[in-house]
Design a protein around this motif. Sequence first.
Motif, PDB file in Angstrom:
ATOM      1  N   GLN A 213      -4.351   8.116  -1.347  1.00 50.33           N
ATOM      2  CA  GLN A 213      -3.300   7.140  -1.037  1.00 50.33           C
ATOM      3  C   GLN A 213      -3.141   6.108  -2.145  1.00 50.33           C
ATOM      4  O   GLN A 213      -2.036   5.578  -2.342  1.00 50.33           O
ATOM      5  CB  GLN A 213      -3.598   6.476   0.309  1.00 50.33           C
TER       6      GLN A 213
ATOM      7  N   SER B 234       2.203   6.132   3.409  1.00 47.80           N
ATOM      8  CA  SER B 234       1.480   6.848   4.465  1.00 47.80           C
ATOM      9  C   SER B 234       0.400   5.997   5.136  1.00 47.80           C
ATOM     10  O   SER B 234      -0.075   6.345   6.219  1.00 47.80           O
ATOM     11  CB  SER B 234       0.849   8.123   3.890  1.00 47.80           C
ATOM     12  N   TYR B 235       0.002   4.892   4.505  1.00 44.88           N
ATOM     13  CA  TYR B 235      -1.036   4.026   5.070  1.00 44.88           C
ATOM     14  C   TYR B 235      -0.463   2.703   5.562  1.00 44.88           C
ATOM     15  O   TYR B 235      -1.161   1.904   6.171  1.00 44.88           O
ATOM     16  CB  TYR B 235      -2.122   3.764   4.016  1.00 44.88           C
TER      17      TYR B 235
ATOM     18  N   THR C 296       0.850  -1.190   0.000  1.00 40.35           N
ATOM     19  CA  THR C 296       0.000   0.000   0.000  1.00 40.35           C
ATOM     20  C   THR C 296       0.883   1.235   0.000  1.00 40.35           C
ATOM     21  O   THR C 296       2.115   1.131  -0.060  1.00 40.35           O
ATOM     22  CB  THR C 296      -0.940  -0.013   1.232  1.00 40.35           C
TER      23      THR C 296
ATOM     24  N   GLU D 225      -1.106   0.854   8.916  1.00 37.51           N
ATOM     25  CA  GLU D 225      -2.405   0.236   9.153  1.00 37.51           C
ATOM     26  C   GLU D 225      -2.451  -1.202   8.651  1.00 37.51           C
ATOM     27  O   GLU D 225      -3.345  -1.966   9.003  1.00 37.51           O
ATOM     28  CB  GLU D 225      -3.512   1.048   8.466  1.00 37.51           C
TER      29      GLU D 225
ATOM     30  N   GLU E  92      -7.594   2.435   2.432  1.00 38.24           N
ATOM     31  CA  GLU E  92      -6.838   3.613   2.008  1.00 38.24           C
ATOM     32  C   GLU E  92      -7.745   4.606   1.290  1.00 38.24           C
ATOM     33  O   GLU E  92      -8.789   4.225   0.755  1.00 38.24           O
ATOM     34  CB  GLU E  92      -5.680   3.188   1.096  1.00 38.24           C
ATOM     35  N   THR E  93      -7.361   5.869   1.286  1.00 40.49           N
ATOM     36  CA  THR E  93      -8.113   6.892   0.566  1.00 40.49           C
ATOM     37  C   THR E  93      -7.753   6.858  -0.913  1.00 40.49           C
ATOM     38  O   THR E  93      -6.777   6.218  -1.322  1.00 40.49           O
ATOM     39  CB  THR E  93      -7.807   8.285   1.121  1.00 40.49           C
TER      40      THR E  93
END
Length: 398
Positions: free
Chosen positions: A203, A161-162, A158, A165, A199-200
């Motif tokens: 992202q 920044s994610y 991923t 998680e 994730e967004t």
Amino acid sequence: MAPLITREEALELGEIEDHGEIEALVERAWRVRLERFADSTDMCSLVNAKSGGCAEDCGFCAQSRFAEADTPMHAMMDPAQVLEHALAAEAAGAHRFCMVTQGQGLSKRDFEKYLEGVRLVSEHTNLKRCASIGHISSARAAALKEAGIQRVHHNVETAASYYHEVTTTVRYEGRLRTIQAVREAGLETCVGGILNLGETREQRVEMAFELAAIDPTSVPINLLNPRPGTKFGDRELIDPWEAVKWVAIFRLILPEALFRLCGGRVENLGELQTLAVKAGLNGVMMGNFLTTLGAEPEEDRTMFEMHGLNVARQPDNAEHPRPDNRSGWLSGETPDVVGALLDDPRRPAAGERAGTSDRDDDPPPASAPGELKVRLWDPSTQLRYRAKRRAPVAGWGD
């Protein structure tokens, strides 16, 4: 790898929801795919060579010891079993074969066993060989190359920044070091990730541009297939049109990469799998995945042939570059490899029992002219399932 769109343009495309606009985006991605790869394809297959009981806490994986999920459990396969899987993949029309193990590294004993399996596949099949064994050192990367591996798979999973998680036990920086070790050994890199982990959209774009900076030969994209008992087990499947849209966006950001869909495509895409092919795919992972079932190989081949793409396996597939690895083009008509094997005069006659032979190129036994038999590894005799009812508490999201 130079993207064809900017981050801002990718974010704007990520907001598209109208199906007609998504189809227009797919057409754009299709043109990019044809311009760079014409009608060539790169169909993969894998074997889960060591399964279950992984010590890491990756939130998507049923093999994690932190997951309260049933999962296939078996130690490192014998080299002969790996070869049986490879022969089945070759018979199904795969171009390449990936030998996958759970965890972030192998013991010395398991690694030597793994290398022997690679050598058998190199000697007895016409498949390109890929490895996926977690973190590896430069020395192990060199040993893989010497044994016959040509490409190593190691996902970033991923966006950076994610990443926290997704796992707390496998460092993102360690993944990058493994990718660098693979590259320094002169091997091709296969680096991708998973969509729909929570994730967004920003992202997703972030991950795509991070992959462009890594510049791998191959980019496998998985769509989360939520497994009960895992951290992400209660997530909904991604909307199929949303998935197709992101396939097209990734193609525009990664125009030179071999782009393929792997885990979760059957469950998430359904009837839109064919449209996803047109959104820019070079291939898919054929057959079954690590712990879940896939589509029939014939169905996968048909999806690509519907778009005029060539899924045939080349006789020199393992020795010389196909257009699928950006190294050159083969000329002439595609040979009928399976037909040639069926017509081979060395095949046993009808009713004749095939004996053993020292010849590496002898065909598999057959019971009658025009019939080809491939002995498949029987998972019912090799796998055991174990319910991890008392999984330790993971540090997910802490």
